[in-house]
Design a protein around this motif. Structure first.
Motif, short mmCIF file in Angstrom:
data_model
loop_
_atom_site.label_atom_id
_atom_site.label_comp_id
_atom_site.label_asym_id
_atom_site.label_seq_id
_atom_site.Cartn_x
_atom_site.Cartn_y
_atom_site.Cartn_z
N ALA A 211 0.83 -1.21 0.00
CA ALA A 211 0.00 0.00 0.00
C ALA A 211 0.87 1.26 0.00
N TRP A 212 1.92 1.28 0.80
CA TRP A 212 2.82 2.43 0.81
C TRP A 212 3.52 2.60 -0.53
N LYS A 213 3.91 1.50 -1.12
CA LYS A 213 4.56 1.57 -2.44
C LYS A 213 3.60 2.16 -3.48
N GLU A 214 2.34 1.73 -3.44
CA GLU A 214 1.34 2.26 -4.37
C GLU A 214 1.17 3.77 -4.19
N PHE A 215 1.11 4.21 -2.93
CA PHE A 215 0.93 5.63 -2.64
C PHE A 215 2.13 6.45 -3.12
N LEU A 216 3.33 6.01 -2.81
CA LEU A 216 4.53 6.74 -3.20
C LEU A 216 4.71 6.74 -4.72
N GLN A 217 4.37 5.64 -5.37
CA GLN A 217 4.46 5.60 -6.83
C GLN A 217 3.47 6.56 -7.47
N SER A 218 2.29 6.72 -6.85
CA SER A 218 1.31 7.66 -7.40
C SER A 218 1.85 9.09 -7.33
N LEU A 219 2.58 9.41 -6.26
CA LEU A 219 3.20 10.73 -6.14
C LEU A 219 4.26 10.92 -7.22
N LYS A 220 5.05 9.87 -7.44
CA LYS A 220 6.12 9.93 -8.44
C LYS A 220 5.54 10.07 -9.84
N GLN A 221 4.47 9.35 -10.12
CA GLN A 221 3.83 9.43 -11.43
C GLN A 221 3.23 10.80 -11.68
N ARG A 222 2.85 11.49 -10.64
CA ARG A 222 2.30 12.85 -10.77
C ARG A 222 3.40 13.90 -10.88
#
Length: 386
Positions: A211-222
């Motif tokens: 879940a943390w990886k998904e959240f941090l990746q979403s920030l990176k993708q933005r």
């Protein structure tokens, strides 16, 4: 711009100030302003003032009805002006805070799903009338949800955030006829312009690496570029996610959480001096000074059996907890802990207590998102280093 004039009853207001607390004074002022605004809007709609007989008049006044409105400071009762045709509707109830709209909307969803308490049902009836239909809720959702979605997915590549702190809190959500615990992930970035911004949030399952990886990746993708430092507590899944998504970015362990963990291993009594020394280590001016103080503390208490667990934990987590000392002094007190995020969590918790159990994930996302937008707009006006 609409001009509104007020005829103040000073005796009445003086009485309120002398016999009420600040919240009541605030609400009284809000009622005064809102009532006057609605009266002015009615004048504009009718194209005529009271008792004015002119050809341009389109309708006639027909008294008032009372309507309650839920605000951050509590519930207020307004006098809403009516017209004979019933076609006039003040814009106030469309414009009031996104947070208040989302709070009411969550309550409506609870009523529709049959899970509301008598208190919630009463509030909804006062705000929206006896019948709360799904179509009415849908119409409100269509206005509010796009605002929260757009804000939560905005691009982050226009600004560099050298320091980013992340944290999670738990809420209760109704899912498949059961009440389950969900985690709310929040990220806050510090800009080179001495501002702090809420750069992302997510409602998901309990804290985990995935879940943390998904959240941090979403920030990176933005568009979030690798920060100079990431600040958080010592959740193992979060630590791993940071090192996976932002390779090479140092991790700063929240010193507040770290000291709590250290103190929990100390004897309950007679440890005031030892606690003071540990606190002083993290108040050092630079990393080298902190290391010297640590070494002295370890040597002094190495034979004390009561402190062995604390000494071991301190030595193991020390370097991760002093990363902030490698950054400019002006930033250090802001990036040594996740305290500012903890305060955000408290604001969310204050609103969440009104509902207690969110009817679904969308409702939680909407209310928390609307609140974060409001808080972020306030913070954007402040210089954190001033």
């Amino acid at each position: 711009m609409t001009q509104v004039q007020f005829n103040l009853n000073l005796e009445s207001l003086t009485g309120k100030i002398n016999h009420s607390n600040l919240d009541e004074i605030t609400k009284a002022a809000i009622v005064l302003v809102f009532n006057e605004i609605m009266k002015k809007e009615q004048d504009d709609y009718l194209r005529a003032s009271s008792y004015e007989r002119i050809e341009s008049r389109v309708d006639y006044r027909n008294g008032y009805y009372e309507r309650e409105l839920i605000l951050s400071s509590g519930k207020i009762t307004l006098k809403v002006p009516r017209t004979r045709s019933g076609e006039f509707s003040p814009s106030l109830f469309e414009r009031y805070s996104r947070v208040e709209q989302s709070l009411v909307l969550s309550m409506m969803e609870m009523v529709i799903q049959g899970v509301s308490t008598r208190k919630v049902t009463h509030i909804v009836e006062q705000l929206c009338g006896q019948n709360v239909s799904k179509s009415f809720v849908s119409s409100m959702t269509e206005k509010l949800d796009p605002i929260v979605r757009k804000w939560s997915t905005r691009q982050l590549n226009a600004i560099y955030y050298p320091y980013v702190s992340v944290d999670a809190m738990y809420i209760k959500v109704r899912e498949h006829q059961k009440v389950v615990s969900k985690a709310v992930y929040i990220a806050q970035g510090f800009t080179n312009r001495n501002k702090k911004e809420i750069i992302g949030f997510m409602v998901s399952h309990q804290e985990s690496y995935e879940a943390w990886k998904e959240f941090l990746q979403s920030l990176k993708q933005r568009g979030l570029a690798s920060p100079k430092l990431m600040i958080s507590d010592a959740h193992q899944g979060l630590k791993k996610a940071i090192s996976t998504v932002f390779i090479g970015t140092p991790w700063q362990r929240c010193t507040v959480h770290f000291k709590r963990n250290l103190f929990s291993e100390l004897p309950k009594k007679g440890m005031e001096i030892e606690k003071a020394i540990i606190k002083d280590i993290f108040n050092s001016l630079d990393a080298e000074m902190a290391r010297e103080k640590l070494e002295k503390f370890l040597v002094t208490y190495k034979e004390n059996r009561k402190l062995q667990k604390t000494l071991t934990k301190l030595e193991e987590g020390f370097e991760d907890a002093i990363q902030f000392l490698n950054e400019p002094i002006k930033w250090q007190r802001h990036i040594r802990s996740t305290n500012s995020l903890e305060r955000l969590n408290q604001e969310i918790r204050r609103r969440e207590k009104v509902i207690r159990i969110f009817p679904n994930d969308n409702s939680a996302f909407r209310l928390i998102g609307a609140l974060l937008i409001e808080l972020d707009e306030r913070k954007s006006q402040k210089n954190i280093l001033s």
